[in-house]
Design a protein around this motif. Sequence first.
Motif, mmCIF file in Angstrom:
data_model
loop_
_atom_site.group_PDB
_atom_site.id
_atom_site.type_symbol
_atom_site.label_atom_id
_atom_site.label_comp_id
_atom_site.label_asym_id
_atom_site.label_seq_id
_atom_site.Cartn_x
_atom_site.Cartn_y
_atom_site.Cartn_z
ATOM 1 N N ALA A 179 -54.210 -44.035 46.485
ATOM 2 C CA ALA A 179 -55.515 -43.680 45.917
ATOM 3 C C ALA A 179 -56.123 -42.480 46.644
ATOM 4 C CB ALA A 179 -56.455 -44.871 45.981
ATOM 5 N N VAL A 180 -56.081 -42.490 47.982
ATOM 6 C CA VAL A 180 -56.670 -41.380 48.724
ATOM 7 C C VAL A 180 -55.871 -40.095 48.509
ATOM 8 C CG1 VAL A 180 -55.498 -41.620 50.973
ATOM 9 C CG2 VAL A 180 -57.854 -40.804 50.879
ATOM 10 N N ILE A 181 -54.557 -40.209 48.344
ATOM 11 C CA ILE A 181 -53.734 -39.039 48.056
ATOM 12 C C ILE A 181 -54.086 -38.453 46.687
ATOM 13 C CG2 ILE A 181 -51.369 -38.326 47.451
ATOM 14 C CD1 ILE A 181 -50.444 -40.213 49.739
ATOM 15 N N GLY A 182 -54.279 -39.332 45.703
ATOM 16 C CA GLY A 182 -54.656 -38.859 44.375
ATOM 17 C C GLY A 182 -55.965 -38.100 44.376
ATOM 18 N N GLU A 183 -56.958 -38.638 45.082
ATOM 19 C CA GLU A 183 -58.259 -37.970 45.158
ATOM 20 C C GLU A 183 -58.195 -36.697 46.000
ATOM 21 O OE1 GLU A 183 -60.894 -38.623 43.471
ATOM 22 O OE2 GLU A 183 -60.391 -40.589 42.623
ATOM 23 N N TYR A 184 -57.321 -36.691 47.010
ATOM 24 C CA TYR A 184 -57.186 -35.533 47.903
ATOM 25 C C TYR A 184 -56.581 -34.329 47.172
ATOM 26 C CZ TYR A 184 -55.406 -32.743 51.860
ATOM 27 O OH TYR A 184 -55.101 -31.728 52.738
ATOM 28 N N PHE A 185 -55.533 -34.569 46.412
ATOM 29 C CA PHE A 185 -54.844 -33.454 45.756
ATOM 30 C C PHE A 185 -55.497 -33.029 44.449
ATOM 31 C CE2 PHE A 185 -51.192 -34.715 48.461
ATOM 32 C CZ PHE A 185 -50.875 -33.468 48.971
ATOM 33 N N PHE A 186 -56.009 -33.989 43.676
ATOM 34 C CA PHE A 186 -56.449 -33.660 42.319
ATOM 35 C C PHE A 186 -57.853 -34.145 41.960
ATOM 36 C CE2 PHE A 186 -51.765 -34.248 42.104
ATOM 37 C CZ PHE A 186 -51.422 -32.933 41.812
ATOM 38 N N GLY A 187 -58.474 -34.932 42.809
ATOM 39 C CA GLY A 187 -59.748 -35.528 42.442
ATOM 40 C C GLY A 187 -60.943 -34.975 43.167
ATOM 41 N N ILE A 188 -61.869 -35.864 43.493
ATOM 42 C CA ILE A 188 -63.137 -35.471 44.100
ATOM 43 C C ILE A 188 -62.932 -34.904 45.507
ATOM 44 C CG2 ILE A 188 -63.685 -37.696 45.202
ATOM 45 C CD1 ILE A 188 -66.148 -35.599 43.151
ATOM 46 N N GLY A 189 -61.763 -35.182 46.113
ATOM 47 C CA GLY A 189 -61.497 -34.713 47.470
ATOM 48 C C GLY A 189 -60.807 -33.374 47.584
ATOM 49 N N ARG A 190 -60.592 -32.700 46.480
ATOM 50 C CA ARG A 190 -59.944 -31.380 46.545
ATOM 51 C C ARG A 190 -60.774 -30.425 47.392
ATOM 52 N NH1 ARG A 190 -57.663 -28.906 41.034
ATOM 53 N NH2 ARG A 190 -56.761 -27.509 42.594
ATOM 54 N N GLY A 191 -60.119 -29.800 48.354
ATOM 55 C CA GLY A 191 -60.807 -28.862 49.230
ATOM 56 C C GLY A 191 -61.345 -29.486 50.502
ATOM 57 N N SER A 192 -61.314 -30.818 50.607
ATOM 58 C CA SER A 192 -61.755 -31.501 51.820
ATOM 59 C C SER A 192 -60.546 -32.002 52.594
ATOM 60 C CB SER A 192 -62.651 -32.688 51.466
ATOM 61 O OG SER A 192 -62.964 -33.439 52.611
ATOM 62 N N ARG A 193 -60.575 -31.871 53.918
ATOM 63 C CA ARG A 193 -59.435 -32.287 54.731
ATOM 64 C C ARG A 193 -59.673 -33.618 55.443
ATOM 65 N NH1 ARG A 193 -55.493 -28.951 55.808
ATOM 66 N NH2 ARG A 193 -55.232 -29.573 57.991
#
Length: 207
Positions: free
Chosen positions: A12-26
């Motif tokens: 779930a966190v990978i999905g949000e990191y690459f393509f979701g609300i987390g794009r651009g955040s490390r």
Amino acid sequence: IPVYADNGANMAVIGEYFFGIGRGSRNIVYINCGVGIRTGVISSGVLIRTINNSEDAFAHMIVDAGGEPCSCGNSGCVESYASILKITKKFTDKNKKLKNINYIDVCNLAEKKESTAFSIIMDAAMHFGIGLSNYIRLLNPYLIILSGPLIKNSRLFYDECRKTAIEKCHIDGSSIVFNRGGYFKNKSIAVGSSAMAVEMLINPKWF
């Protein structure tokens, strides 16, 4: 063909990191609140793995020494207050004549300020928020995604645990972004699983 597997919170966190609300955040924390509490973390662009790759490390953070008994055998864990099973049980224990009550009913009653349900949800949110404040201090995330059936069905729980977390860790609330549900909602695991398969082919060292 190659097959890759991982736990749901990590996906779930990978999905949000690459393509979701987390794009651009490390620095992202993803927490799913349901039957249990499951957590996935990306810190400085790296997926953090816990002992035995467990996804419930946050769930068993102790927030009340000598508190409610937990399924892990300890007492006072976050999950012993804020899982949907515990919330439902606490309500039915106090309303033994009511049958076929589930957590959604408790959440709805709490939103309507029914005293027992409201007290239970507020207590769960307070203990969850205390645990979350400690987690914030340890990991310094920029983005915290709270998801799962409890978050979906209780705006009260979401608002109160967010408020408690900010107050208890003594930070400027604007320095951390909270999100309810994430971009993909209940599809985050599926998106993350697809992303993992692609990334394992492109950059296997990331995992």
